[in-house]
Design an enzyme around this catalytic site. Sequence first.
Site, short mmCIF file in Angstrom:
data_model
loop_
_atom_site.label_atom_id
_atom_site.label_comp_id
_atom_site.label_asym_id
_atom_site.label_seq_id
_atom_site.Cartn_x
_atom_site.Cartn_y
_atom_site.Cartn_z
N HIS A 15 6.68 1.75 -3.51
CA HIS A 15 7.42 0.61 -2.94
C HIS A 15 7.20 -0.66 -3.75
O HIS A 15 8.04 -1.56 -3.73
CB HIS A 15 7.04 0.41 -1.47
CG HIS A 15 7.69 1.40 -0.55
ND1 HIS A 15 7.84 1.20 0.80
CD2 HIS A 15 8.24 2.62 -0.80
CE1 HIS A 15 8.46 2.25 1.34
NE2 HIS A 15 8.70 3.13 0.38
N ARG A 60 2.36 5.79 -1.63
CA ARG A 60 3.65 5.20 -1.24
C ARG A 60 3.71 3.71 -1.57
O ARG A 60 4.77 3.20 -1.96
CB ARG A 60 3.87 5.43 0.26
CG ARG A 60 5.25 4.99 0.71
CD ARG A 60 5.49 5.38 2.17
NE ARG A 60 6.85 5.11 2.59
CZ ARG A 60 7.16 4.43 3.70
NH1 ARG A 60 6.19 3.97 4.49
NH2 ARG A 60 8.42 4.21 4.02
N ASN A 106 9.34 -1.22 4.89
CA ASN A 106 7.89 -1.42 4.97
C ASN A 106 7.40 -1.82 6.36
O ASN A 106 6.26 -1.49 6.73
CB ASN A 106 7.46 -2.52 3.98
CG ASN A 106 7.65 -2.09 2.54
OD1 ASN A 106 7.46 -0.92 2.20
ND2 ASN A 106 8.05 -3.03 1.70
N VAL A 108 10.66 -2.56 -6.60
CA VAL A 108 11.12 -3.93 -6.31
C VAL A 108 10.47 -4.87 -7.31
O VAL A 108 9.25 -5.05 -7.30
CB VAL A 108 10.75 -4.32 -4.87
CG1 VAL A 108 11.30 -5.71 -4.55
CG2 VAL A 108 11.27 -3.28 -3.87
N HIS A 136 6.00 13.70 -0.83
CA HIS A 136 6.05 14.07 0.59
C HIS A 136 5.33 15.38 0.85
O HIS A 136 5.52 15.99 1.89
CB HIS A 136 7.50 14.10 1.08
CG HIS A 136 8.14 12.74 1.07
ND1 HIS A 136 9.49 12.55 1.24
CD2 HIS A 136 7.61 11.50 0.92
CE1 HIS A 136 9.77 11.24 1.18
NE2 HIS A 136 8.64 10.58 0.98
N SER A 156 4.10 -7.02 -5.92
CA SER A 156 4.87 -7.90 -5.01
C SER A 156 4.78 -7.41 -3.56
O SER A 156 4.81 -8.21 -2.63
CB SER A 156 6.34 -7.98 -5.45
OG SER A 156 6.90 -6.68 -5.58
N GLY A 189 9.79 -4.35 -10.28
CA GLY A 189 8.83 -3.64 -11.13
C GLY A 189 7.45 -3.56 -10.50
O GLY A 189 7.22 -4.06 -9.39
#
Length: 305
Positions: A42, A38, A71, A46, A170, A52, A48
């Site tokens: 995430h 995950r 997050n 954002v 999931h 980050s 790429g």
Amino acid sequence: QLSSSFYSSTCPNVSSIVRSVVQQALQSDPRIGASLTRLHFHDCFVNGCDASVLLDQGGNITLSEKGAVPNNNSARGFDVVDKIKSAVENSCPGVVSCADILALAAEASVSLGGGPSWNVVLGRRDGVIANQSGANNSIPTPFESLANITAKFAAVGLNITDLVALSSAHTFGRAQCRFFNQRLFNWSGTGSPDPTLSPSYVASLQQRCPQNGSSGTTLNNLDPSSPDTFDNNYFSNLINNRGLLQTDQELFSSNNTVTISLVNSFAGNQTAFFEAFVQSMINMANISPLTAPQGQIRSNCRKLN
Ligand code: HEM
Ligand SMILES: [Ca+2]
């Protein structure tokens, strides 16, 4: 510009180093593979795939992505990323980016969970900014329509096949009650549960997530049939009205013939599913990577150099 041989002279064992730390972490936390997978998602949605998401707030990072709604009190695994980074730095100081570590950790997590393996292309560099509002706006929420989710995927260059294939992540991991309890008692003001939830499943979820219960942080398996295994049960669950999040079940229960037929075909053919999942993970891992001379190789994944 990314390539699977990027570190072949500077850090030839990077994949096996990452894999062994993930494997070790799984011994004490069977959920960690899901959490690491995950984090890569995430990250890539954002700015790429530039790590980050890993930056702590403070100094030049005024608003971290860790503090963004999708997050905060939800994303986890940062300590294991630090362990991977230390192990990699021990063998090959200063050469492997944190963004590549997330991509490699996702692949290791999926394959150690029983899913497919693939060659991860490498050479991403780490970004020097965090984008909290980007995280709030670009990462899909579990409360939106299939059309909205499709648009958020399209905004990063991913299509509807990618959406269906990647949602199958999931197949492992957990979700807190607060991310699906709107479906359990009073769905859209009807006074009844979401009709696309099977009655027996809704009954067990109502027990775990009572209406006037706690803060909604109780954890639930995203895939009740094989909670820690990466398999295509995710899709048979949807066919049986056992998708946990609204956005999972929408892939089968909205009137979208494309997503319905993909769910049916992935549920019936594990090989086709694994192939599609690998291709879509590669597509996601290629979202706007930074390459030299952009970015940096962080020495600590949580901080700028
Ligand atoms: C399609 C839109 C998606 C939505 C709305 C969504 C939403 C969520 C939510 C709400 C959770 C539970 C978080 C918590 O309880 O703290 C979750 C968990 C998870 N998501 Fe997604 N997700 C989406 C797509 C993806 C994709 C594309 C991936 C990876 C390729 C992914 C991988 C995971 C994993 C593995 C978990 C379990 C994490 C853990 O146990 O720590 N999700 N997701
Ligand atoms: Ca599973």
